[in-house]
Motif scaffolding. Structure first.
Motif, PDB file in Angstrom:
ATOM      1  N   ARG A 182       1.008  -1.028  -0.441  1.00 33.88           N
ATOM      2  CA  ARG A 182       0.082   0.322  -0.015  1.00 33.88           C
ATOM      3  C   ARG A 182       0.646   1.590   0.242  1.00 33.88           C
ATOM      4  O   ARG A 182       1.449   0.815   0.846  1.00 33.88           O
ATOM      5  N   LEU A 183       0.521   2.823  -0.937  1.00 34.92           N
ATOM      6  CA  LEU A 183       1.193   2.977  -0.575  1.00 34.92           C
ATOM      7  C   LEU A 183       0.675   4.696  -1.136  1.00 34.92           C
ATOM      8  O   LEU A 183      -0.704   4.732  -0.883  1.00 34.92           O
TER       9      LEU A 183
ATOM     10  N   ALA B 239      -4.665  -3.485  -8.787  1.00 38.83           N
ATOM     11  CA  ALA B 239      -4.158  -2.468  -8.115  1.00 38.83           C
ATOM     12  C   ALA B 239      -5.560  -1.378  -8.243  1.00 38.83           C
ATOM     13  O   ALA B 239      -5.861  -1.374  -9.258  1.00 38.83           O
ATOM     14  N   THR B 240      -5.059  -0.472  -7.136  1.00 40.35           N
ATOM     15  CA  THR B 240      -6.471   0.733  -7.458  1.00 40.35           C
ATOM     16  C   THR B 240      -5.882   2.237  -6.134  1.00 40.35           C
ATOM     17  O   THR B 240      -5.035   1.718  -5.732  1.00 40.35           O
ATOM     18  N   VAL B 241      -6.393   2.117  -6.930  1.00 42.98           N
ATOM     19  CA  VAL B 241      -6.050   4.077  -6.099  1.00 42.98           C
ATOM     20  C   VAL B 241      -7.374   3.810  -5.844  1.00 42.98           C
ATOM     21  O   VAL B 241      -8.663   4.250  -6.351  1.00 42.98           O
ATOM     22  N   SER B 242      -7.541   3.822  -4.645  1.00 40.73           N
ATOM     23  CA  SER B 242      -9.008   3.538  -3.890  1.00 40.73           C
ATOM     24  C   SER B 242      -9.265   4.928  -2.921  1.00 40.73           C
ATOM     25  O   SER B 242     -10.530   4.824  -2.981  1.00 40.73           O
TER      26      SER B 242
ATOM     27  N   LEU C 198      -3.588  10.490  -2.583  1.00 39.70           N
ATOM     28  CA  LEU C 198      -3.883   9.389  -2.945  1.00 39.70           C
ATOM     29  C   LEU C 198      -3.399   8.254  -2.515  1.00 39.70           C
ATOM     30  O   LEU C 198      -1.452   7.570  -1.552  1.00 39.70           O
ATOM     31  N   GLY C 199      -4.160   7.388  -2.111  1.00 43.49           N
ATOM     32  CA  GLY C 199      -3.908   5.872  -1.628  1.00 43.49           C
ATOM     33  C   GLY C 199      -4.655   4.832  -2.318  1.00 43.49           C
ATOM     34  O   GLY C 199      -4.424   4.649  -2.913  1.00 43.49           O
ATOM     35  N   ILE C 200      -2.617   3.739  -2.777  1.00 45.13           N
ATOM     36  CA  ILE C 200      -3.102   2.806  -3.615  1.00 45.13           C
ATOM     37  C   ILE C 200      -2.724   1.801  -3.038  1.00 45.13           C
ATOM     38  O   ILE C 200      -1.874   1.554  -1.922  1.00 45.13           O
ATOM     39  N   ASP C 201      -3.690   0.526  -3.172  1.00 40.48           N
ATOM     40  CA  ASP C 201      -3.713  -0.901  -3.187  1.00 40.48           C
ATOM     41  C   ASP C 201      -3.318  -1.920  -4.060  1.00 40.48           C
ATOM     42  O   ASP C 201      -4.205  -1.477  -5.215  1.00 40.48           O
TER      43      ASP C 201
ATOM     44  N   ARG D 291      -1.973  -5.706  -4.704  1.00 35.95           N
ATOM     45  CA  ARG D 291      -1.798  -7.073  -4.657  1.00 35.95           C
ATOM     46  C   ARG D 291      -1.262  -8.134  -5.516  1.00 35.95           C
ATOM     47  O   ARG D 291      -2.109  -7.917  -6.693  1.00 35.95           O
TER      48      ARG D 291
ATOM     49  N   LEU E 161       2.815   2.610   2.673  1.00 37.15           N
ATOM     50  CA  LEU E 161       2.886   2.080   4.133  1.00 37.15           C
ATOM     51  C   LEU E 161       2.429   0.214   4.635  1.00 37.15           C
ATOM     52  O   LEU E 161       2.743   0.256   5.553  1.00 37.15           O
TER      53      LEU E 161
ATOM     54  N   THR F  43     -10.831  -4.453  -3.275  1.00 40.12           N
ATOM     55  CA  THR F  43      -9.607  -3.768  -4.271  1.00 40.12           C
ATOM     56  C   THR F  43      -8.899  -5.883  -4.625  1.00 40.12           C
ATOM     57  O   THR F  43      -7.938  -5.306  -5.589  1.00 40.12           O
TER      58      THR F  43
ATOM     59  N   MET G  64      -9.069  -6.611 -12.542  1.00 43.50           N
ATOM     60  CA  MET G  64      -9.036  -5.581 -13.449  1.00 43.50           C
ATOM     61  C   MET G  64     -10.315  -5.292 -14.320  1.00 43.50           C
ATOM     62  O   MET G  64     -10.761  -4.256 -14.768  1.00 43.50           O
TER      63      MET G  64
ATOM     64  N   ARG H  40     -13.877  -5.031 -12.976  1.00 41.46           N
ATOM     65  CA  ARG H  40     -14.707  -3.796 -12.350  1.00 41.46           C
ATOM     66  C   ARG H  40     -15.157  -2.108 -12.900  1.00 41.46           C
ATOM     67  O   ARG H  40     -14.956  -2.979 -14.295  1.00 41.46           O
TER      68      ARG H  40
ATOM     69  N   ASP I   1     -14.642   0.882 -11.708  1.00 42.42           N
ATOM     70  CA  ASP I   1     -14.526   1.687 -10.662  1.00 42.42           C
ATOM     71  C   ASP I   1     -14.601   3.026 -11.519  1.00 42.42           C
ATOM     72  O   ASP I   1     -13.412   3.747 -12.437  1.00 42.42           O
TER      73      ASP I   1
ATOM     74  N   PHE J 219     -13.405   6.316  -9.749  1.00 46.88           N
ATOM     75  CA  PHE J 219     -12.029   6.768  -9.487  1.00 46.88           C
ATOM     76  C   PHE J 219     -11.488   6.919 -10.801  1.00 46.88           C
ATOM     77  O   PHE J 219     -10.993   8.309 -11.701  1.00 46.88           O
TER      78      PHE J 219
ATOM     79  N   VAL K  62     -11.567   4.579   0.761  1.00 44.32           N
ATOM     80  CA  VAL K  62     -11.213   3.487   2.406  1.00 44.32           C
ATOM     81  C   VAL K  62     -10.252   2.830   1.152  1.00 44.32           C
ATOM     82  O   VAL K  62     -10.405   2.027  -0.006  1.00 44.32           O
ATOM     83  N   MET K  63      -9.244   1.699   1.540  1.00 42.16           N
ATOM     84  CA  MET K  63      -8.230   1.715   1.196  1.00 42.16           C
ATOM     85  C   MET K  63      -8.049   0.661   0.652  1.00 42.16           C
ATOM     86  O   MET K  63      -7.939  -0.320  -0.303  1.00 42.16           O
TER      87      MET K  63
ATOM     88  N   VAL L 251     -11.177  -0.508  -0.698  1.00 42.42           N
ATOM     89  CA  VAL L 251     -12.322  -0.758  -1.592  1.00 42.42           C
ATOM     90  C   VAL L 251     -12.646  -0.274  -3.058  1.00 42.42           C
ATOM     91  O   VAL L 251     -11.845   0.887  -3.360  1.00 42.42           O
TER      92      VAL L 251
ATOM     93  N   PRO M  37     -13.025   2.483  -5.939  1.00 40.67           N
ATOM     94  CA  PRO M  37     -14.022   3.406  -5.730  1.00 40.67           C
ATOM     95  C   PRO M  37     -15.386   3.895  -6.097  1.00 40.67           C
ATOM     96  O   PRO M  37     -15.108   2.568  -7.107  1.00 40.67           O
TER      97      PRO M  37
END
Lengths: 417, 417
Positions: free
Chosen positions: A216-217, A267-270, A288-291, A293, A327, B228, B233, B236, B238, B240, B278-279, B281, B283
């Motif tokens: 997580r970034l 990968a998601t900018v969530s 921006l929070g990026i997840d 996996r 993070l 997420t 991919m 989705r 998404d 955002f 939230v990280m 989920v 958007p």
């Protein structure tokens, strides 16, 4: 409707503190809130009705035990009852519910175990409130970095420490929730899949090999706030306009990496926080929070590096400062082969088609697996929808899960019917 | 330091409720809060010290009047004392301050006006709290759509109506703040430029021709929230990632339109709300706020149309729903030629270089101009920075503004020195 199905339906409603599963706004039982506590009280009452001994540990986890003898090993199964904000009624609940139902099934069959069986209800699995996940199972497994997280705050400014204490626990004693390796023999979690692979393969259950833990970034762009009406286009340092292409970049790169890789990556900018976020001010700062996996840890690292590089390009192109903070960077967790084989065999014997698969989501089991042989079982959920009011698993699938867990517990606890 | 400069410096601090102008976090006196009220109390005390009669109208505007005779016409000048969140100490304050200082100057010179002179301190000019701007001057000018805005809420869920009432006013009586046309003869506002044109042209003051009123759009993308980690991919929706290219598009198109047009246009995606933010989920819903300004109303409309069209393309390309709502669409306001000419002449007589210009920002004067001959005078502010803690106007420029206003009031009120 047979009695197991009826019991599952009734208990599902009770654990969700409701008399109706279909709500527009879903269920909200955030970590260490009174709503999670209420669900824990219901769990305790149900477990006691089944004749289990219930106690709460120092991290707020509930241990509901079918006690044979204090000196025999303990087999544990379980999951959690907290949810995200406006989440569904099955994520976590399904594992706790089918664990309890398996006990009921074995007791109804007058089964007598030779080992203790514990249904674990972990506290605070979701990261929705504090951005920190699986707090309860981390505490049990000795993985909780208490000092690092003590001051992490929720959206209302309440710290984890404060939340834990208002939950009726002592922050100082939270470490004492750690359990010695010899106290448990193994751990099994059942969870909804939160995807559609089981259904797509025409299977009834999924048996998980690897759990894809996230990188997580947090990316922060520092521009310059100014009046939207008076600042000419060529004199701006707009943090939002500068960083927006990164959102597209993350999605594009994830697609591109998937084309070449054998294991999937997502990968998601969530999350996004725009400062000051008012109509007549140019955004001065955007976070921006990026997840990211994948079970393939190298693939995750590759994308994280590309994001770092792209942020440097934005920095020099737009003449603004961009920082990238890691993070979370957890390697993926692989589950116990022996338990996986047992689950496959049980499914086959029950005439169920099972699917060997990976998990894109983290679960409490990933902490337990650091210390004990552990397994993870998936049941389908409709259209893969999860963390959403429309999350749904059928009673039939809950029955399937219960039967597998009951048989697993029967075999593992070495008793007789 | 002469006494006018000293008085300006002291009074600037008082009106900002501070003893130091240089604060990292700037000044926060949001609309209809106790902080705005405190500044109003200070204004009243200063005005009374200058011998003015002060009263508060039904919308919370303060009228500080140098009363000659109830039956003679009134010349009004003024601005506001509320600020954005973490704003500067000059936006609004400069106009109120120089108005009061001009009165002091005239009184020190033993001037005797033949018409009443009022310094107006408008309530609630900034849109930062409710997204609704210039509430006080709208009420005076009969432009307040009270029913439309009553239930508009701030970030804490407090409605305008509630805020107005906790400010000590009656919502029911707010309409009564409207003033008959014959009560005022004219209105002049002084404001900081919030840009750098005056400085770039080597001038001391700006005399404004047109005020560029905004078109404001709210664009909402409706995707599908999901986990997420478990949603591949290619499955989705998404919100955002889908709408992010619009942020880049708005900036690009603004640049492009500027290249071809004779009058400048500015456009900003200034706000963003990501749901659930939230990280873990994806958007599910993203709302962007767009602010478009130009004195050329056709140019604004052209960009709004291009945005509408682009959102339709996103809708079909990404298979998600995108709505575009027009929050504000106000035609630009042009100020009174005769007042502009008078101001130019005054500046020339005072050996100041003045610049004829347009205003990119809206001000209270744009409402007053609907009903009364009105003028708008700009003083420079350093580097054009505004709505920011680093907003700064020099005492020298405040003196300049004071001198112009004093001379303007002297000429308009037809009295003798």
């Amino acid at each position: 409707m047979n009695s197991l199905t009826e019991w599952l339906e009734e208990t599902l409603l009770k654990l969700n503190l409701t008399d109706e599963m279909d709500y527009t706004h879903g269920f909200t039982r955030l970590s260490y809130t009174k709503e999670e506590k209420q669900a824990h009280h219901v769990f305790q009452a149900i477990a006691e009705t089944l004749g289990l001994d219930v106690h709460t540990d120092q991290a707020g986890n509930l241990w509901a035990t079918w006690l044979v003898n204090e000196n025999t090993p303990t087999i544990a199964v379980g999951s959690h009852l907290d949810t995200v904000s406006s989440g569904g009624g099955y994520d976590g609940v399904a594992g706790v519910l089918t664990g309890l139902a398996a006990i009921k099934r074995l007791k109804d069959q007058h089964y007598e175990p030779q080992k203790n069986i514990t249904i674990l209800c972990f506290a605070s699995e979701e990261s929705a409130r504090f951005g920190v996940s699986t707090i309860g199972s981390k505490a049990i497994s000795g993985l909780l970095a208490k000092d690092e997280v003590a001051s992490v705050k929720d959206a209302e400014g309440i710290s984890i420490q404060e939340a834990v204490e208002s939950f009726g626990l002592s922050w100082d004693k939270m470490d004492q929730a750690e359990v010695n390796t010899n106290r448990l023999e193994s751990f099994l979690e059942l969870h909804i899949e939160q995807g559609t692979q089981i259904e797509e393969h025409g299977a009834q259950i999924g048996i998980v090999r690897g759990v894809a833990c996230p990188i997580r970034l947090k990316v922060t762009a520092f521009g310059m706030a100014n009046h939207t009406g008076t600042t000419p286009m060529d004199k701006r340092k707009d943090a939002f306009a500068s960083i927006a292409p990164l959102i597209t970049f993350v999605e594009e790169q994830a697609h591109q990496l998937n084309e070449a890789a054998s294991l999937p990556l997502v990968a998601t900018v969530s999350t996004g926080h725009i400062v000051p976020n008012v109509m007549n001010v140019i955004p001065g700062e955007v976070e921006l929070g990026i997840d990211i996996r994948s079970v393939d840890d190298q693939l995750k690292k590759e994308l994280a590096q590309r994001i770092q590089q792209y942020c440097k390009e934005i920095e020099s192109k737009r003449n603004i400062r961009v920082t990238v903070q890691t993070l979370v960077d957890n390697d993926s967790v692989f589950l116990d082969n022996s338990i996986r084989n047992k689950l496959s065999e049980i499914a086959a014997n029950l005439n169920m088609k099972s699917l060997n698969m990976d998990s894109g989501a983290g679960h409490d089991v990933m902490n337990m697996a650091h210390k004990w042989p552990s397994g993870l079982l998936f049941i389908p959920c409709q259209d893969g929808i999860s963390h959403h009011p429309r999350e749904y698993a059928s009673l039939e699938d809950l029955v399937t899960g219960t039967k597998v867990i009951a048989e697993y517990l029967r075999q593992e606890s070495g008793g007789k019917l």
